[in-house]
Design an enzyme around this catalytic site. Structure first.
Site, PDB file in Angstrom:
ATOM      1  N   ILE A  38      39.012  46.390  35.660  1.00 33.46           N
ATOM      2  CA  ILE A  38      38.755  47.428  36.657  1.00 33.46           C
ATOM      3  C   ILE A  38      37.281  47.420  37.028  1.00 33.46           C
ATOM      4  O   ILE A  38      36.411  47.482  36.151  1.00 33.46           O
ATOM      5  CB  ILE A  38      39.125  48.826  36.098  1.00 33.46           C
ATOM      6  CG1 ILE A  38      40.557  48.839  35.581  1.00 33.46           C
ATOM      7  CG2 ILE A  38      38.901  49.902  37.151  1.00 33.46           C
ATOM      8  CD1 ILE A  38      40.905  50.065  34.745  1.00 33.46           C
ATOM      9  N   CYS A  39      37.012  47.365  38.320  1.00 34.64           N
ATOM     10  CA  CYS A  39      35.645  47.474  38.811  1.00 34.64           C
ATOM     11  C   CYS A  39      35.403  48.947  39.149  1.00 34.64           C
ATOM     12  O   CYS A  39      35.816  49.435  40.194  1.00 34.64           O
ATOM     13  CB  CYS A  39      35.443  46.590  40.041  1.00 34.64           C
ATOM     14  SG  CYS A  39      33.746  46.602  40.628  1.00 34.64           S
ATOM     15  N   LEU A  40      34.785  49.634  38.212  1.00 39.00           N
ATOM     16  CA  LEU A  40      34.520  51.060  38.350  1.00 39.00           C
ATOM     17  C   LEU A  40      33.163  51.321  37.713  1.00 39.00           C
ATOM     18  O   LEU A  40      32.965  50.971  36.539  1.00 39.00           O
ATOM     19  CB  LEU A  40      35.636  51.859  37.649  1.00 39.00           C
ATOM     20  CG  LEU A  40      35.613  53.366  37.757  1.00 39.00           C
ATOM     21  CD1 LEU A  40      35.758  53.831  39.210  1.00 39.00           C
ATOM     22  CD2 LEU A  40      36.732  53.970  36.919  1.00 39.00           C
TER      23      LEU A  40
END
Length: 161
Positions: free
Chosen positions: A87-89
């Site tokens: 996840i790119c968060l």
């Protein structure tokens, strides 16, 4: 003897039991409290609606000063979630602070499902579709949701293909 991170995780677990996050569930897999499983129901009004998405969370002894490792187990078509569930968060990277907790993390992931960030993609194809052809993006995301994240529709979807 309990370490500070275990005390914090126990407290967060108790808080989640008392006040669950809407459309989310998170719980430890065992007594170590370091490995958790989570479920998020896709937000209404998104192509993920009614999907049941499973996630894994791993905490270290550095928690809450270090972000947990979180990944989707259920496949999802999303600009900010790759094929291995990464996840790119920002709060899972450089924006994590000890003020954040599991509840806020779940809410942030739900928010990402509501509002992808195509400017910081892990999946360029999904980001391009999201930006340039929203109808096609929504169709592909709905198809993936039906196929991978909706047990009631999986068999019907497979028959239609």
């Amino acid at each position: 003897m309990s370490s500070a991170y275990l005390i914090r995780l126990k407290k967060e677990w108790r808080d989640l039991q008392k006040n669950p996050v809407c459309n989310c569930d998170a719980r430890p897999n065992d007594d170590t409290l370091l490995d958790w499983s989570s479920t998020i129901i896709g937000p209404i009004g998104t192509p993920y609606e009614n999907g049941i998405f499973k996630l894994k969370m791993k905490f270290s002894s550095g928690y809450p000063f270090e972000a947990p490792q979180v990944r989707f187990v259920t496949k999802i078509f999303h600009p900010n979630i790759d094929s291995s569930g990464g996840i790119c968060l920002d709060i899972l990277k450089d924006k994590w602070t000890p003020i954040l907790n599991i509840e806020k993390l779940l809410l942030s992931i739900c928010s990402l499902l509501n509002d992808p960030n195509p400017d910081d993609p892990l999946v360029k194809h999904a980001a391009d579709l999201y930006t340039n052809d929203r109808a096609e993006f929504n169709k592909e995301a709905k198809d993936w949701t039906a196929y991978y994240a909706n047990p009631d529709l999986m068999d019907v979807y497979k028959l239609q293909k």
